[in-house]
Design a protein around this motif. Structure first.
Motif, PDB file in Angstrom:
ATOM      1  N   TYR A  57       0.768  -1.223  -0.042  1.00 48.05           N
ATOM      2  CA  TYR A  57      -0.080  -0.089   0.203  1.00 48.05           C
ATOM      3  C   TYR A  57       0.687   1.279   0.164  1.00 48.05           C
ATOM      4  O   TYR A  57       0.585   2.302  -0.820  1.00 48.05           O
ATOM      5  N   SER A  58       1.869   1.342   0.890  1.00 44.82           N
ATOM      6  CA  SER A  58       2.775   2.412   0.906  1.00 44.82           C
ATOM      7  C   SER A  58       3.508   2.815  -0.274  1.00 44.82           C
ATOM      8  O   SER A  58       4.055   3.723  -0.729  1.00 44.82           O
ATOM      9  N   ALA A  59       3.861   1.755  -1.198  1.00 46.20           N
ATOM     10  CA  ALA A  59       4.532   1.499  -2.367  1.00 46.20           C
ATOM     11  C   ALA A  59       3.784   2.364  -3.556  1.00 46.20           C
ATOM     12  O   ALA A  59       4.216   2.877  -4.496  1.00 46.20           O
ATOM     13  N   GLY A  60       2.362   2.412  -3.462  1.00 44.64           N
ATOM     14  CA  GLY A  60       1.636   3.104  -4.321  1.00 44.64           C
ATOM     15  C   GLY A  60       0.213   2.170  -4.286  1.00 44.64           C
ATOM     16  O   GLY A  60       0.427   1.047  -4.355  1.00 44.64           O
ATOM     17  N   THR A  61      -0.925   3.227  -4.769  1.00 41.63           N
ATOM     18  CA  THR A  61      -2.183   2.568  -4.586  1.00 41.63           C
ATOM     19  C   THR A  61      -3.046   3.374  -5.477  1.00 41.63           C
ATOM     20  O   THR A  61      -2.565   4.148  -6.210  1.00 41.63           O
ATOM     21  N   VAL A  62      -4.101   2.781  -5.720  1.00 40.19           N
ATOM     22  CA  VAL A  62      -5.231   3.690  -6.532  1.00 40.19           C
ATOM     23  C   VAL A  62      -5.596   4.970  -5.688  1.00 40.19           C
ATOM     24  O   VAL A  62      -5.689   5.012  -4.835  1.00 40.19           O
ATOM     25  N   PRO A  63      -5.274   6.221  -6.413  1.00 43.33           N
ATOM     26  CA  PRO A  63      -5.947   7.404  -5.850  1.00 43.33           C
ATOM     27  C   PRO A  63      -7.129   7.215  -5.236  1.00 43.33           C
ATOM     28  O   PRO A  63      -8.259   6.959  -5.593  1.00 43.33           O
ATOM     29  N   GLY A  64      -7.252   8.075  -3.694  1.00 45.20           N
ATOM     30  CA  GLY A  64      -8.260   7.780  -3.017  1.00 45.20           C
ATOM     31  C   GLY A  64      -8.442   6.332  -2.235  1.00 45.20           C
ATOM     32  O   GLY A  64      -9.453   6.430  -1.178  1.00 45.20           O
ATOM     33  N   ALA A  65      -7.613   5.637  -2.258  1.00 44.02           N
ATOM     34  CA  ALA A  65      -7.701   4.284  -1.635  1.00 44.02           C
ATOM     35  C   ALA A  65      -7.685   4.377  -0.250  1.00 44.02           C
ATOM     36  O   ALA A  65      -6.375   5.013   0.066  1.00 44.02           O
ATOM     37  N   LEU A  66      -8.104   3.606   0.721  1.00 44.76           N
ATOM     38  CA  LEU A  66      -7.699   3.529   1.991  1.00 44.76           C
ATOM     39  C   LEU A  66      -7.180   2.232   2.305  1.00 44.76           C
ATOM     40  O   LEU A  66      -7.717   1.227   1.680  1.00 44.76           O
ATOM     41  N   ARG A  67      -6.369   2.135   3.324  1.00 46.61           N
ATOM     42  CA  ARG A  67      -5.781   1.004   3.636  1.00 46.61           C
ATOM     43  C   ARG A  67      -6.792   0.255   4.524  1.00 46.61           C
ATOM     44  O   ARG A  67      -7.365   0.784   5.602  1.00 46.61           O
ATOM     45  N   GLY A  68      -7.440  -0.972   4.170  1.00 41.64           N
ATOM     46  CA  GLY A  68      -8.214  -1.691   4.999  1.00 41.64           C
ATOM     47  C   GLY A  68      -7.843  -2.503   6.024  1.00 41.64           C
ATOM     48  O   GLY A  68      -8.605  -2.799   6.952  1.00 41.64           O
TER      49      GLY A  68
END
Length: 157
Positions: A57-68
């Protein structure tokens, strides 16, 4: 003879109910990366939950995504309902657990087809979430109202 027949009928019914409930829990739709990008820029964007580990998650994710996080029981969704999209590496049992949790809060649940790698392959933007704000770099308001009935107490910059 009758008791034996009743036990067999009960066993068949139990198997049927188990399969039915399991099929319902795992009946999760899919959404393509392009469709998620389109919906994310709409008036009612979906709740996007990235269920990968913290490093991914910290390396990159979809814009606006929350870490579940790892456990859906630790996530408290609001009751607005709407659509929730899961970014999950493919663990069907985790998807089902998250779907049950989110459906209980009124969400329709979809999974990103191909996961985050499909998002990257489509050339869509990637967001690198910040870990923590450095004090003094982000303005914030300390709200008054949780314990008092006044306006915000103070704005810090």
């Amino acid at each position: 003879m009758t008791a034996r027949l009743v036990r067999k009928a009960a066993a068949v019914l139990a198997v049927f109910l188990t399969l039915f409930v399991s099929a319902y829990a795992n009946d999760i739709g899919a959404i393509s990366a392009a469709e998620l990008a389109r919906r994310s820029s709409g008036r009612t964007p979906p709740l996007i939950l990235d269920l990968r580990d913290a490093d991914a998650y910290s390396a990159g994710t979809v814009p606006g995504a929350l870490r579940g996080g790892l456990d859906p029981e630790g996530f408290l969704p609001d009751s607005r309902g709407g659509t929730a999209v899961l970014i999950e590496p493919g663990d069907a049992s985790r998807q089902a657990a998250w779907a049950r949790r989110l459906r209980g809060a009124g969400y329709a649940v979809l999974v990103l087809e191909g996961g985050f790698s499909a998002w990257r392959a489509a050339g869509l933007p990637v967001e690198t979430p910040g870990s923590f704000a450095v004090p003094g770099t982000v303005p914030f308001i300390i709200p008054r109202g949780l314990c008092e009935q006044n306006e915000p107490a103070q704005e810090y910059r």
